[in-house]
Scaffold this motif. Structure first.
Motif, PDB file in Angstrom:
ATOM      1  N   GLY A 150       0.509  -1.490  -0.006  1.00 13.51           N
ATOM      2  CA  GLY A 150       0.080  -0.160  -0.171  1.00 13.51           C
ATOM      3  C   GLY A 150       0.576   0.829  -0.114  1.00 13.51           C
ATOM      4  N   THR A 151       0.384   2.633  -0.348  1.00 15.04           N
ATOM      5  CA  THR A 151       1.101   3.306  -0.480  1.00 15.04           C
ATOM      6  C   THR A 151       0.739   4.605  -0.504  1.00 15.04           C
ATOM      7  N   ARG A 152       1.106   5.061  -0.012  1.00 20.59           N
ATOM      8  CA  ARG A 152       0.178   6.949   0.918  1.00 20.59           C
ATOM      9  C   ARG A 152       1.081   7.962   0.500  1.00 20.59           C
ATOM     10  N   ALA A 153       0.471   9.179   0.309  1.00 20.68           N
ATOM     11  CA  ALA A 153       1.125  10.689   0.384  1.00 20.68           C
ATOM     12  C   ALA A 153       1.126  11.555   1.661  1.00 20.68           C
ATOM     13  N   HIS A 154       2.613  11.493   2.556  1.00 17.78           N
ATOM     14  CA  HIS A 154       2.409  12.765   2.990  1.00 17.78           C
ATOM     15  C   HIS A 154       3.109  13.747   3.103  1.00 17.78           C
ATOM     16  N   THR A 162       6.677   9.713   0.893  1.00 21.02           N
ATOM     17  CA  THR A 162       5.344   8.772  -0.239  1.00 21.02           C
ATOM     18  C   THR A 162       5.986   7.663   0.792  1.00 21.02           C
ATOM     19  N   VAL A 163       5.361   6.983   1.270  1.00 19.66           N
ATOM     20  CA  VAL A 163       4.826   5.856   2.322  1.00 19.66           C
ATOM     21  C   VAL A 163       4.349   4.671   1.594  1.00 19.66           C
ATOM     22  N   VAL A 164       5.050   3.703   1.948  1.00 20.18           N
ATOM     23  CA  VAL A 164       5.026   2.802   1.408  1.00 20.18           C
ATOM     24  C   VAL A 164       5.200   1.535   2.033  1.00 20.18           C
ATOM     25  N   ASP A 212       6.868   1.413   5.561  1.00 21.92           N
ATOM     26  CA  ASP A 212       6.734   1.045   6.929  1.00 21.92           C
ATOM     27  C   ASP A 212       6.480  -0.571   6.345  1.00 21.92           C
ATOM     28  N   GLU A 244       5.728   5.215  12.170  1.00 21.30           N
ATOM     29  CA  GLU A 244       5.450   6.104  11.420  1.00 21.30           C
ATOM     30  C   GLU A 244       5.149   7.222  10.749  1.00 21.30           C
TER      31      GLU A 244
END
Lengths: 110, 142
Positions: free
Chosen positions: A4-8, A12-14, A46, A103
């Motif tokens: 899963g990836t998300r942006a802060h 980029t958090v993977v 992560d 995180e």
């Protein structure tokens, strides 16, 4: 494996779910290649839901760290369980990669 | 008879995944502690990948057998292949103090195996390489 990836902001958090071994590392490599090709320079990996990692997974992380540092970016890791932490300690990766507990810690000041 | 399993995989890449799945099932059935299960999963991934990648004697086809046995105080895993003679533990440990740019990954897998298991050994038996791993079930072992 699930990735899963998300942006802060510009980070980029993977998140990898399952394990990083000789079977799953090619998928992980592909996912990271895609993220870096998209221009990401700050990456948090992560490992909260990662069960274990073998040298095939370490190879992916080392390559990613080298590419990011070569392009002025950086790699941070968080959420290592006891076994993943042990693998990092034995391999010396604890000293060469930036490892954070959570995180939120990894994102702070990135 | 001791609980355990034995399976033979060819030198096709999917064989390592099949053996890994068999071990995961065995670990779950016998409720192995997480630390023990994970250490052995890592060790088997390293050894089976090595055996499949480098152990093949040629077009005749490589054969890798993994055998796992559970005793009250330990888990023993034996990996046998019919490749050319090769002692994985005869290779020097990598320099784990180098920085990101200097680091090479070669040798790291076997280094993990050596450090995470309680006992490792290699024997050449006839035309087979036999690697034996022992992981203690006692608290506080590496």
């Amino acid at each position: 494996m699930n990735i899963g990836t998300r942006a802060h902001g510009d980070v980029t958090v993977v998140a990898f779910v399952g394990n990083l071994d000789s079977r799953t590392s090619p998928e992980a490599q592909q996912a990271i290649d895609g993220i870096l090709a998209g221009g990401a320079r700050k990456l948090v990996v992560d490992f909260t839901a990662l069960d274990y990692i073998s040298s095939a997974g370490l190879r992916v992380l080392l390559g990613t760290a080298k590419r990011l540092s070569g392009s002025g970016g950086a790699l941070r890791l968080c959420g290592l369980n006891e076994t993943v932490r042990e693998v990092f300690d034995i391999s010396g990766f604890s000293r060469i990669l930036a490892v954070f507990a959570t995180e939120a810690d990894a994102l702070a000041g990135f | 008879m001791r609980p355990g399993f034995r399976m033979t995989i060819g030198d096709e890449p999917g064989g390592v995944a099949r053996a890994a799945a068999a071990f995961a099932g065995f670990a779950e059935a016998h409720a192995l502690p997480d630390a023990v299960r994970r250490s052995l999963q890592i060790a088997l991934d390293e050894l089976l990948r090595n055996a499949v990648a480098y152990g093949s004697p040629g077009p005749a086809g490589g054969e890798v057998t993994v055998e796992v046995a559970l005793d009250p105080d330990r888990v023993t895993a034996t990996v046998t292949d019919n490749g050319r003679p090769f002692d994985p533990f005869g290779v020097a440990a990598p320099d784990t103090t180098l920085g990101v740019e200097e680091r090479r990954i070669g040798g790291l897998g076997i280094h993990l195996v050596r450090e995470m298991m309680d006992e490792v050994s290699y024997q050449r038996r006839g035309d087979r390489n036999v690697v034996t791993l022992v992981k203690s079930l006692a608290e506080g072992s590496p």
